[in-house]
Enzyme design. Structure first.
Site, short mmCIF file in Angstrom:
data_model
loop_
_atom_site.label_atom_id
_atom_site.label_comp_id
_atom_site.label_asym_id
_atom_site.label_seq_id
_atom_site.Cartn_x
_atom_site.Cartn_y
_atom_site.Cartn_z
N GLU A 164 -9.59 -2.14 4.67
CA GLU A 164 -10.30 -1.97 6.07
C GLU A 164 -11.48 -2.86 5.92
O GLU A 164 -12.04 -3.28 5.24
CB GLU A 164 -10.57 -0.53 5.97
CG GLU A 164 -9.56 0.55 6.00
CD GLU A 164 -8.62 0.70 7.50
OE1 GLU A 164 -8.94 -0.20 8.52
OE2 GLU A 164 -8.20 1.80 7.74
N ASP B 211 0.87 -1.18 -0.01
CA ASP B 211 0.10 0.07 0.13
C ASP B 211 0.64 1.52 0.02
O ASP B 211 2.02 0.98 0.21
CB ASP B 211 -0.86 0.00 1.10
CG ASP B 211 -0.24 -0.45 2.46
OD1 ASP B 211 0.87 -0.41 2.63
OD2 ASP B 211 -1.14 -1.06 3.33
N ASN C 20 -7.98 -3.30 13.75
CA ASN C 20 -9.44 -3.71 13.53
C ASN C 20 -9.54 -4.83 12.41
O ASN C 20 -10.59 -5.09 11.61
CB ASN C 20 -10.09 -2.32 12.80
CG ASN C 20 -9.26 -1.83 11.45
OD1 ASN C 20 -8.31 -2.46 11.21
ND2 ASN C 20 -9.65 -0.77 10.90
N HIS D 164 -7.59 -5.14 9.77
CA HIS D 164 -7.35 -5.11 8.18
C HIS D 164 -5.78 -5.69 7.85
O HIS D 164 -5.01 -5.88 8.67
CB HIS D 164 -7.09 -3.37 7.86
CG HIS D 164 -6.05 -2.66 8.44
ND1 HIS D 164 -6.11 -1.71 9.41
CD2 HIS D 164 -4.78 -2.73 8.27
CE1 HIS D 164 -4.85 -1.01 9.80
NE2 HIS D 164 -4.22 -1.93 9.05
C1 F6R Z 1 1.16 -1.44 5.92
C2 F6R Z 1 -0.05 -2.43 6.09
C3 F6R Z 1 -0.75 -2.46 7.15
C4 F6R Z 1 0.07 -3.05 8.52
C5 F6R Z 1 -1.04 -2.82 9.87
C6 F6R Z 1 -0.25 -3.01 11.07
O1 F6R Z 1 1.71 -1.70 4.87
O2 F6R Z 1 -0.17 -3.38 5.13
O3 F6R Z 1 -1.93 -3.45 7.04
O4 F6R Z 1 0.59 -4.04 8.35
O5 F6R Z 1 -1.54 -1.50 9.86
O6 F6R Z 1 0.76 -2.00 11.25
P1 F6R Z 1 1.77 -2.02 12.41
O7 F6R Z 1 2.69 -3.02 12.04
O8 F6R Z 1 2.48 -0.62 12.41
O9 F6R Z 1 1.13 -2.40 13.69
#
Ligand code: F6R
Length: 269
Positions: free
Chosen positions: A169, A93, A162, A164
């Protein structure tokens, strides 16, 4: 966002039919003592993949959880134990509206925490361009590039509180592909560390690969650390398969490994 109590009544037909699919429930779970060990184990997992197939196509995450994995990959490369020069990388992303060189972009993140430390760059590095004028064209081209590369061999995922994955999301469809999405307030807050710790500065939208794109990867590695992830991890593994918790779709993938520390695994039955 769909309320779980409403599901499947309000879900679109595809999600509705998912309820009748048997889950493969093949997720391999490894619970490790702490985040350090999860990072090490994740680096070993990726190393094994690249040794088995030096031209591997990797789909990579940003965020805080994979930092120790990237550290482990850099350290293995510096010791001559790993050669990433033939792999191709894609990222999951990117923030919408940010040019690659923006200090808060995932482009910048990947260079700052990983690529800039490698003695030889991967053969090809691909990221969605958040500043693209024609977002649909950018996303379609990204999907095409993944296809041309031969598909994803290994996707490494983090998980949001959540549920995702990527920036898919709650409410994301099983059939979703790369597209522009709105980022929920809790996800923006989690990314404040890239924007001078100010959630208001985090863009409200992003470009992300879709659930279908992730599901087509040959292998999936999900890393989760810390008690804040415990609820999402338990729901992903033991709850219903639902767009309310996009990570639950992984129950339908035949080859998923979860590396979690004790805290992230604390709500597993
Ligand atoms: C970011 C991504 C998100 C993160 C998720 C967890 O490229 O794909 O899905 O993996 O938000 O983020 P952290 O590791 O910061 O808790």
């Amino acid at each position: 966002m769909l309320e779980r109590s409403c599901y499947p009544e309000v879900a679109p037909p595809l999600e509705d039919s998912l309820q009748t699919l048997p889950s493969t429930r093949k997720i391999q779970i490894e619970v490790l003592e702490d985040a350090q060990m999860v990072g090490e184990a994740a680096a070993s997992f990726v190393t094994k993949q690249v040794k088995a197939k030096p031209e591997s196509v990797l789909l990579l995450p940003t965020g805080r959880t994979p930092l120790l994995m990237y550290f482990g990959l850099i350290s293995r490369t510096n010791k001559g134990e790993l050669d990433l020069s033939r792999v191709q990388t894609f990222n999951l992303d990117e923030f919408y509206g940010l040019a690659p060189k923006h200090p808060g972009s995932y482009h910048t993140y990947m260079h700052r925490v990983f690529f800039d430390y490698l003695p030889a760059l991967p053969r090809k590095i691909n990221l969605l361009d958040g500043s693209a004028i024609d977002v649909d064209k950018e996303c379609a081209a990204y999907e095409a590039k993944i296809k041309t590369a031969g598909g994803i061999d290994l996707v490494v995922l983090g998980i949001g509180t959540n549920g995702h994955i990527g920036f898919n999301e709650p409410g994301s469809s099983f059939a979703s592909r790369s597209r522009r999405v709105a980022i929920q307030p809790e996800t923006r807050a989690a990314n404040a560390f890239l924007f001078e710790n100010c959630a208001d500065n985090v863009p409200e939208a992003a470009l992300t690969v879709g659930i279908a794109t992730i599901m087509e990867a040959r292998h999936v590695l999900l890393v989760a650390t810390g008690s804040a992830k415990a609820q999402a991890v338990a729901a992903m593994l033991q709850g219903p398969i639902t767009p309310d918790l996009p990570a639950s779709f992984l129950q339908l993938h035949p080859d998923v490994t979860l590396l979690a520390d004790r805290e992230a695994a604390s709500k597993l039955l």
